[in-house]
Design a protein around this motif. Sequence first.
Motif, PDB file in Angstrom:
ATOM      1  N   ASP A 131      37.951  23.769  43.352  1.00 42.95           N
ATOM      2  CA  ASP A 131      38.818  24.861  43.807  1.00 42.95           C
ATOM      3  C   ASP A 131      38.339  26.190  43.228  1.00 42.95           C
ATOM      4  O   ASP A 131      37.334  26.254  42.511  1.00 42.95           O
ATOM      5  CB  ASP A 131      40.283  24.606  43.407  1.00 42.95           C
ATOM      6  N   MET A 132      39.085  27.263  43.540  1.00 39.80           N
ATOM      7  CA  MET A 132      38.683  28.606  43.128  1.00 39.80           C
ATOM      8  C   MET A 132      38.709  28.771  41.615  1.00 39.80           C
ATOM      9  O   MET A 132      37.833  29.440  41.046  1.00 39.80           O
ATOM     10  CB  MET A 132      39.592  29.660  43.777  1.00 39.80           C
ATOM     11  N   ALA A 133      39.690  28.175  40.964  1.00 42.86           N
ATOM     12  CA  ALA A 133      39.796  28.296  39.505  1.00 42.86           C
ATOM     13  C   ALA A 133      38.540  27.740  38.834  1.00 42.86           C
ATOM     14  O   ALA A 133      37.970  28.373  37.929  1.00 42.86           O
ATOM     15  CB  ALA A 133      41.039  27.573  39.004  1.00 42.86           C
ATOM     16  N   GLU A 134      38.092  26.583  39.292  1.00 39.85           N
ATOM     17  CA  GLU A 134      36.890  25.989  38.722  1.00 39.85           C
ATOM     18  C   GLU A 134      35.659  26.824  39.085  1.00 39.85           C
ATOM     19  O   GLU A 134      34.736  26.981  38.270  1.00 39.85           O
ATOM     20  CB  GLU A 134      36.720  24.548  39.196  1.00 39.85           C
ATOM     21  N   HIS A 148      38.736  43.492  49.639  1.00 40.74           N
ATOM     22  CA  HIS A 148      38.108  42.224  50.037  1.00 40.74           C
ATOM     23  C   HIS A 148      36.747  42.406  50.698  1.00 40.74           C
ATOM     24  O   HIS A 148      36.181  41.446  51.217  1.00 40.74           O
ATOM     25  CB  HIS A 148      39.012  41.393  50.964  1.00 40.74           C
ATOM     26  N   ARG A 149      36.210  43.616  50.703  1.00 41.07           N
ATOM     27  CA  ARG A 149      34.911  43.879  51.328  1.00 41.07           C
ATOM     28  C   ARG A 149      33.945  44.410  50.266  1.00 41.07           C
ATOM     29  O   ARG A 149      33.877  45.607  50.044  1.00 41.07           O
ATOM     30  CB  ARG A 149      35.073  44.853  52.497  1.00 41.07           C
ATOM     31  N   ILE A 150      33.221  43.501  49.619  1.00 39.70           N
ATOM     32  CA  ILE A 150      32.366  43.832  48.468  1.00 39.70           C
ATOM     33  C   ILE A 150      33.132  44.763  47.534  1.00 39.70           C
ATOM     34  O   ILE A 150      32.665  45.828  47.138  1.00 39.70           O
ATOM     35  CB  ILE A 150      30.997  44.415  48.882  1.00 39.70           C
ATOM     36  N   GLU A 151      34.344  44.351  47.228  1.00 40.38           N
ATOM     37  CA  GLU A 151      35.265  45.133  46.405  1.00 40.38           C
ATOM     38  C   GLU A 151      34.988  44.844  44.922  1.00 40.38           C
ATOM     39  O   GLU A 151      35.054  43.694  44.484  1.00 40.38           O
ATOM     40  CB  GLU A 151      36.702  44.747  46.757  1.00 40.38           C
ATOM     41  N   PHE A 152      34.679  45.895  44.175  1.00 37.28           N
ATOM     42  CA  PHE A 152      34.448  45.737  42.744  1.00 37.28           C
ATOM     43  C   PHE A 152      35.750  45.337  42.068  1.00 37.28           C
ATOM     44  O   PHE A 152      36.774  45.999  42.231  1.00 37.28           O
ATOM     45  CB  PHE A 152      33.901  47.027  42.146  1.00 37.28           C
ATOM     46  N   VAL A 153      35.717  44.241  41.307  1.00 39.94           N
ATOM     47  CA  VAL A 153      36.918  43.729  40.643  1.00 39.94           C
ATOM     48  C   VAL A 153      36.957  44.169  39.185  1.00 39.94           C
ATOM     49  O   VAL A 153      37.899  44.809  38.740  1.00 39.94           O
ATOM     50  CB  VAL A 153      36.994  42.191  40.736  1.00 39.94           C
ATOM     51  N   ARG A 154      35.918  43.822  38.420  1.00 39.31           N
ATOM     52  CA  ARG A 154      35.854  44.230  37.020  1.00 39.31           C
ATOM     53  C   ARG A 154      34.457  43.950  36.476  1.00 39.31           C
ATOM     54  O   ARG A 154      33.672  43.215  37.094  1.00 39.31           O
ATOM     55  CB  ARG A 154      36.890  43.492  36.180  1.00 39.31           C
ATOM     56  N   GLU A 155      34.177  44.535  35.302  1.00 35.99           N
ATOM     57  CA  GLU A 155      32.971  44.205  34.550  1.00 35.99           C
ATOM     58  C   GLU A 155      33.384  43.576  33.239  1.00 35.99           C
ATOM     59  O   GLU A 155      34.222  44.131  32.516  1.00 35.99           O
ATOM     60  CB  GLU A 155      32.110  45.446  34.313  1.00 35.99           C
ATOM     61  N   LEU A 156      32.845  42.412  32.936  1.00 35.64           N
ATOM     62  CA  LEU A 156      33.172  41.672  31.717  1.00 35.64           C
ATOM     63  C   LEU A 156      31.882  41.190  31.068  1.00 35.64           C
ATOM     64  O   LEU A 156      31.083  40.504  31.714  1.00 35.64           O
ATOM     65  CB  LEU A 156      34.077  40.481  32.040  1.00 35.64           C
ATOM     66  N   ASP A 157      31.668  41.593  29.815  1.00 38.40           N
ATOM     67  CA  ASP A 157      30.459  41.201  29.077  1.00 38.40           C
ATOM     68  C   ASP A 157      29.183  41.569  29.835  1.00 38.40           C
ATOM     69  O   ASP A 157      28.202  40.821  29.842  1.00 38.40           O
ATOM     70  CB  ASP A 157      30.458  39.691  28.788  1.00 38.40           C
ATOM     71  N   GLY A 158      29.228  42.716  30.516  1.00 34.17           N
ATOM     72  CA  GLY A 158      28.055  43.179  31.250  1.00 34.17           C
ATOM     73  C   GLY A 158      27.852  42.518  32.605  1.00 34.17           C
ATOM     74  O   GLY A 158      26.862  42.777  33.286  1.00 34.17           O
ATOM     75  N   HIS A 177      43.546  35.730  44.966  1.00 37.45           N
ATOM     76  CA  HIS A 177      43.501  34.669  43.959  1.00 37.45           C
ATOM     77  C   HIS A 177      42.225  34.803  43.116  1.00 37.45           C
ATOM     78  O   HIS A 177      42.267  34.660  41.882  1.00 37.45           O
ATOM     79  CB  HIS A 177      43.569  33.296  44.631  1.00 37.45           C
ATOM     80  N   PHE A 178      41.114  35.084  43.785  1.00 36.67           N
ATOM     81  CA  PHE A 178      39.853  35.289  43.072  1.00 36.67           C
ATOM     82  C   PHE A 178      39.989  36.434  42.072  1.00 36.67           C
ATOM     83  O   PHE A 178      39.597  36.298  40.899  1.00 36.67           O
ATOM     84  CB  PHE A 178      38.729  35.574  44.077  1.00 36.67           C
ATOM     85  N   LYS A 179      40.557  37.557  42.521  1.00 36.64           N
ATOM     86  CA  LYS A 179      40.703  38.710  41.633  1.00 36.64           C
ATOM     87  C   LYS A 179      41.623  38.390  40.453  1.00 36.64           C
ATOM     88  O   LYS A 179      41.343  38.793  39.312  1.00 36.64           O
ATOM     89  CB  LYS A 179      41.249  39.912  42.416  1.00 36.64           C
ATOM     90  N   GLN A 180      42.678  37.667  40.732  1.00 40.23           N
ATOM     91  CA  GLN A 180      43.607  37.271  39.657  1.00 40.23           C
ATOM     92  C   GLN A 180      42.890  36.440  38.601  1.00 40.23           C
ATOM     93  O   GLN A 180      43.017  36.672  37.403  1.00 40.23           O
ATOM     94  CB  GLN A 180      44.779  36.489  40.260  1.00 40.23           C
ATOM     95  N   LEU A 181      42.096  35.476  39.068  1.00 43.48           N
ATOM     96  CA  LEU A 181      41.378  34.591  38.156  1.00 43.48           C
ATOM     97  C   LEU A 181      40.316  35.359  37.355  1.00 43.48           C
ATOM     98  O   LEU A 181      40.144  35.140  36.158  1.00 43.48           O
ATOM     99  CB  LEU A 181      40.725  33.443  38.929  1.00 43.48           C
ATOM    100  N   VAL A 182      39.621  36.261  38.019  1.00 39.38           N
ATOM    101  CA  VAL A 182      38.598  37.066  37.336  1.00 39.38           C
ATOM    102  C   VAL A 182      39.236  37.957  36.271  1.00 39.38           C
ATOM    103  O   VAL A 182      38.721  38.085  35.152  1.00 39.38           O
ATOM    104  CB  VAL A 182      37.799  37.912  38.355  1.00 39.38           C
ATOM    105  N   ASN A 183      40.368  38.563  36.622  1.00 39.57           N
ATOM    106  CA  ASN A 183      41.037  39.445  35.664  1.00 39.57           C
ATOM    107  C   ASN A 183      41.657  38.703  34.500  1.00 39.57           C
ATOM    108  O   ASN A 183      41.993  39.300  33.476  1.00 39.57           O
ATOM    109  CB  ASN A 183      42.087  40.292  36.392  1.00 39.57           C
ATOM    110  N   GLN A 184      41.810  37.386  34.652  1.00 42.67           N
ATOM    111  CA  GLN A 184      42.355  36.572  33.555  1.00 42.67           C
ATOM    112  C   GLN A 184      41.261  36.063  32.622  1.00 42.67           C
ATOM    113  O   GLN A 184      41.564  35.509  31.564  1.00 42.67           O
ATOM    114  CB  GLN A 184      43.125  35.366  34.130  1.00 42.67           C
ATOM    115  N   LEU A 185      39.994  36.229  32.999  1.00 49.09           N
ATOM    116  CA  LEU A 185      38.894  35.727  32.159  1.00 49.09           C
ATOM    117  C   LEU A 185      38.901  36.418  30.789  1.00 49.09           C
ATOM    118  O   LEU A 185      39.130  37.636  30.725  1.00 49.09           O
ATOM    119  CB  LEU A 185      37.548  35.973  32.851  1.00 49.09           C
TER     120      LEU A 185
END
Length: 463
Positions: free
Chosen positions: A416-419, A321-331, A455-463
């Motif tokens: 909300d976060m999803a949007e 949760h501290r500038i934690e890299f989540v993923r790279e998607l489409d650059g 929740h943010f990470k979950q949503l990002v990983n679902q993109l």
Amino acid sequence: MTRAQKYFSEMKSKRVAFIGVGVSHLELIKLFLSKGIKVVICDKKSKEEFDEGIYEEFNARGVDFSLGENYIDEIYKCDVVFRTPGFYYNRPELEKARQMGIVVTSEMETFFDLCPCRTYGITGSDGKTTTTTLVSEFLKAEGRRVHLGGNIGKALLPIVETISDSDVAVVELSSFQLISMRESPDIAGITNIRPNHLNVHKDMQEYIDSKLNLILHQNAYSKTILSLDDETTRNLSGYVRGELKYFSRQKQVDNGSFLREDGMLCYSDHGKVTEYVHMNDIKIPGMHNVEDYLTAIAMTYGDVSVQSVVNVAKTFAGVEHRIEFVRELDGVKYYNNSIASSPTRVLACLDAFDQKQIMIQGGSDKGISFEPMADALCKKVKVLILMGETAQKIEDAVKASSEYDPANIRIVRVADMAEAVEIAHHYAVEGDIVSLSPACASFDMYRMFEDRGKHFKQLVNQL
């Protein structure tokens, strides 16, 4: 008989109340019950809302319950009250209890009273979790047995009887924990003091005084590390009783750690300089993390080798949760910075990257101004996505900035976060950085900032 054994023996004649059954209190209640101590659980949840499994277990073990609307009244029939950090120390109910002669304490306060080993304590408005983790990692790299707790890790009082005098305890302490502390660690570090939690604290002075408790009760053989660059922290130097060391990324210090002009992190022991690691070799990004390393180096100087610091610097990937890299998607790179619950933390995230960001902000109001980050947002954010109860306040602060130009920063409001994640994904192009850096607490939508980040990470990983 150890101090801890004597304490638990004396407590057998007491009736002990626990306000709330959070993570730390759950294990603590089990410990007190195992010692044959009479326990009362006071919780604003009704019996129907209370966790059924926990209720049945504790009820079978003879715990008294005071639940629902008037749950707090039962503390006046007890001898000792344990409060959680979230239950403000200066609430009228606790003031009344203290006037009645009832002991009001907490898990961390009691641990400090009973701990048999050397203690390292860290506080600050920003950076305290990373610094605490670094101190712990440095000491572990030296082969020490480390107990990590306080505002991070686990409750330490339940394991106090298993700690030996050759171990070390490393604890992060918040203002809500420190406000009632009357014992300080052997080695204390204050990263910085900036406006925060003013929706709970009476005023800024009370917040500063809470932080001051980290060093106020140290003895002459203790060590204190203060920021030379942060004026409020530097001004506490007159209260230091033991060794005073500074850390600075702006200038060389005679006694403490500093960032040299060539980017090398160094320590000066009365002018004798030891080189540690170059800032470019630190795995986690941002100048704020350089400051955290400088604090940790100063706190552990003499106990930790240069090689241990270098090993940690090159391998430690940061705290969740501290500038934690989540993923790279489409650059596009996505970062979870849910811990950024104040403008100063947002500024650290903005400074960590050399490009404009797409940033998600907003949450519950802590009573602090968003003006300090407004200019930087205008310069370093290309799409600002706002949600939560503070969305309007942040938008007003940005539009009031002399740097505001609607052609340079697009402001988008979401529900909300999803949007928010969908909108960020929509606007992001290859090479962009998207960060969740809310500048606010999470309580309007989430129980804790960790839940928001997950929740943010979950949503990002679902993109």
